[in-house]
Each structure stands twice: as structure tokens, then as C-alpha cells.
Scaffold this motif. Structure first.
Motif, short mmCIF file in Angstrom:
data_model
loop_
_atom_site.label_atom_id
_atom_site.label_comp_id
_atom_site.label_asym_id
_atom_site.label_seq_id
_atom_site.Cartn_x
_atom_site.Cartn_y
_atom_site.Cartn_z
N ARG A 190 1.08 -3.33 6.95
CA ARG A 190 0.62 -3.96 8.21
C ARG A 190 1.17 -3.24 9.44
O ARG A 190 0.84 -3.62 10.57
N LEU A 191 2.05 -2.24 9.23
CA LEU A 191 2.70 -1.58 10.37
C LEU A 191 1.69 -0.71 11.13
O LEU A 191 1.15 0.24 10.58
N PRO A 192 1.44 -1.03 12.41
CA PRO A 192 0.51 -0.19 13.16
C PRO A 192 1.10 1.20 13.36
O PRO A 192 2.32 1.35 13.44
N GLY A 193 0.25 2.19 13.43
CA GLY A 193 0.73 3.54 13.74
C GLY A 193 0.81 4.46 12.54
O GLY A 193 0.87 5.67 12.71
N LEU A 194 0.84 3.90 11.33
CA LEU A 194 0.83 4.77 10.16
C LEU A 194 -0.58 5.34 10.00
O LEU A 194 -1.57 4.66 10.26
N SER A 195 -0.65 6.59 9.55
CA SER A 195 -1.96 7.20 9.39
C SER A 195 -2.68 6.60 8.19
O SER A 195 -2.06 6.01 7.29
N ALA A 196 -4.00 6.77 8.17
CA ALA A 196 -4.80 6.23 7.07
C ALA A 196 -4.38 6.87 5.75
O ALA A 196 -4.31 6.19 4.71
N SER A 197 -4.07 8.16 5.77
CA SER A 197 -3.69 8.81 4.51
C SER A 197 -2.35 8.30 4.01
O SER A 197 -2.14 8.13 2.81
N THR A 198 -1.43 8.04 4.94
CA THR A 198 -0.15 7.46 4.53
C THR A 198 -0.38 6.10 3.89
O THR A 198 0.15 5.79 2.83
N ARG A 199 -1.20 5.30 4.54
CA ARG A 199 -1.45 3.95 4.05
C ARG A 199 -2.04 4.01 2.64
O ARG A 199 -1.66 3.23 1.76
N ARG A 200 -2.96 4.96 2.42
CA ARG A 200 -3.58 5.08 1.09
C ARG A 200 -2.54 5.43 0.03
O ARG A 200 -2.62 4.97 -1.09
N GLY A 201 -1.54 6.26 0.40
CA GLY A 201 -0.59 6.72 -0.61
C GLY A 201 0.71 5.92 -0.65
O GLY A 201 1.62 6.25 -1.41
N LEU A 202 0.76 4.86 0.16
CA LEU A 202 2.02 4.15 0.36
C LEU A 202 2.61 3.57 -0.93
O LEU A 202 3.80 3.76 -1.22
N VAL B 62 6.28 13.28 6.84
CA VAL B 62 4.89 12.92 6.55
C VAL B 62 4.35 11.96 7.60
O VAL B 62 3.23 12.11 8.08
N ASP B 63 5.16 10.99 7.98
CA ASP B 63 4.69 10.02 8.96
C ASP B 63 5.89 9.26 9.55
O ASP B 63 6.95 9.19 8.93
N LEU B 64 5.67 8.75 10.73
CA LEU B 64 6.71 8.00 11.44
C LEU B 64 5.99 7.01 12.35
O LEU B 64 5.07 7.39 13.08
N ALA B 65 6.37 5.76 12.28
CA ALA B 65 5.73 4.77 13.15
C ALA B 65 6.70 3.65 13.47
O ALA B 65 7.50 3.24 12.62
N VAL B 66 6.61 3.17 14.70
CA VAL B 66 7.39 2.02 15.15
C VAL B 66 6.39 0.99 15.69
O VAL B 66 5.43 1.35 16.39
#
Ligand SMILES: CC(C)(COP(=O)(O)OP(=O)(O)OC[C@H]1O[C@@H](n2cnc3c(N)ncnc32)[C@H](O)[C@@H]1OP(=O)(O)O)[C@@H](O)C(=O)NCCC(=O)NCCS
Length: 192
Positions: free
Chosen positions: A36-48, A90-94
């Protein structure tokens, strides 16, 4: 930071990150909040789910996922991979409500420290050329622009290729050799 489920580290930078902010290795129990964390890329979300399972299963492996929480609430996350001698952010989001309080910098520092502890001699990442907040953060942490990948993102935006060669980069005396309009060293391979 060791990637084990009960590893918790209150950073020395906790003041900058705000009182009560804890950085720790992520676990599969964080999956729903991370998703649910905004800011993560779609590809990160898919591989999370896969990345979290790998990170949790192997505390010394090639996958690192760090989360920042306050009172148990997820504020942000940083994902990294060890690729032979290099670490890759790979990704960073706050979360938007938690931004501009030092959490992004703290997450990035914890991630790069852990990647270096696991053997990375340098850290690299790609960032959208127009992502000025992220660029400011990375450059402040000693990352330098060393290349551009034209049309790297699905919407056609260029990626800038950044490297942090020394630990802490400019913080320990490195020089600024940024080339935001690099051409001679451009890398034109998509998706690499
Ligand atoms: C980029 C991001 C992670 C920064 O997180 P943050 O917690 O707000 O960052 P910090 O508070 O630690 O800021 C550290 C430094 O980054 C820079 N910075 C952060 N946000 C900025 C902004 N909106 N404008 C200009 N500089 C900014 C500043 O240099 C700041 O240092 P300062 O506060 O001493 O001036 C956050 O904006 C975010 O999640 N963005 C969406 C996702 C994203 O773009 N991720 C990067 C993918 S490569």
C-alpha cells in the motif's frame, strides 16, 4: 543491519528521521503495508512478495529490504540487490505524509551500508531524469550521475544512471563530477 526478522536498529540519524523512527529489515509480515506504500514502482510492487521471501529466507543473501516505521506504522522502504561486486538500489519510497523529515536519507544510508557490508564495493541506481527530489537526495549522499538511458521508462522518460563509488561519497571527501547531460558515456540499452 542484519536481515533477520527480529533485527531492529534505531539509527544514529534518528533525530533527523524524527523521534521514534525505527529502521529494520523487512519481513513477509510487512508485505500488506508495503504493497500500500505510495511511491514504489509497479515493477517493485509486482516482485515484492518474491523479494521479501528471499530477503527473509537468507539473511546474508543478495536481496535487502529495509523498512522505516514509527509506532509500528510503515513510513517508507528501500529495496536493494547485490550483483557480484556492486549494490543496486532497486527502489526507495517514503509515504507522502512522512517526507522531508530525513526518512528517505536514513533508509538510503541503511540500505547502502548493508549492501556494502555484504560485499558491494560501489552502489548504483537508475532514477527518472525529472525526479528532482530523489536526485537531490542521491547527490547529497554522494551519488554522481555517470550516464543516461534514453527512453528507459515505459512513458518514454530518460533514466539517469548514478553511482556512489566511495562509502558515503561526497560525505567523505569525494568530488562532484556529475554529468546530467552525459552523452559520450550514455548507455542506450533499454531495461538493463
Ligand atoms: C525521494 C524520496 C524517497 C525522499 O524521501 P524523504 O524522506 O522526503 O527524503 P529526506 O527527508 O530524507 O530528504 C533528504 C534530502 O533529499 C532532498 N529532497 C527530498 N525531497 C525533496 C524535495 N521535494 N525537493 C527538493 N529536495 C528534496 C533534500 O536534499 C533533502 O535534504 P534536506 O531535507 O536536508 O534538504 C520521496 O520523495 C519519495 O518517496 N518519492 C517518491 C518515490 C521516489 O521518487 N523514489 C525514488 C525512486 S529512484
Amino acid at each position: 543491519m542484519t536481515q533477520s526478522p527480529d533485527a531492529e536498529v534505531v539509527l544514529p540519524a534518528a533525530t533527523a528521521a524524527g523521534d521514534g523512527v525505527v529502521l529494520r529489515a523487512a519481513t513477509t509480515a510487512d508485505l500488506a503495508a508495503l504493497d500500500r506504500l505510495p511511491g514504489l514502482s509497479a515493477s517493485t510492487r509486482r516482485g515484492l512478495a518474491r523479494q521479501l521471501a528471499r530477503a527473509t529466507a537468507d539473511a546474508r543473501g543478495d536481496t535487502v529490504v529495509v523498512v522505516a516505521t514509527r509506532a509500528g506504522v510503515l513510513l517508507g522502504a528501500a529495496l536493494g540487490l547485490l550483483q557480484v561486486d556492486d549494490g543496486h538500489v532497486v527502489d526507495l519510497a517514503v509515504a507522502p505524509a512522512a517526507r522531508r523529515s530525513g526518512t528517505g536519507r536514513a533508509l538510503l544510508g541503511a540500505l547502502t551500508d548493508e549492501l556494502r557490508t555484504r560485499g558491494a564495493r560501489a552502489i548504483t541506481l537508475e532514477v527518472r531524469a525529472g525526479n528532482l527530489p530523489a536526485l537531490a537526495l542521491y547527490r547529497g549522499e554522494g551519488f554522481e550521475v555517470e550516464g543516461r538511458r534514453p527512453g528507459y521508462y515505459p512513458d518514454g522518460e530518460d533514466a539517469l544512471l548514478l553511482w556512489q563509488r566511495g562509502r558515503g561519497g561526497t560525505r567523505d571527501g569525494g568530488t562532484h563530477r556529475d554529468h546530467p547531460d552525459a552523452t559520450a558515456r550514455d548507455i542506450v540499452t533499454r531495461g538493463g
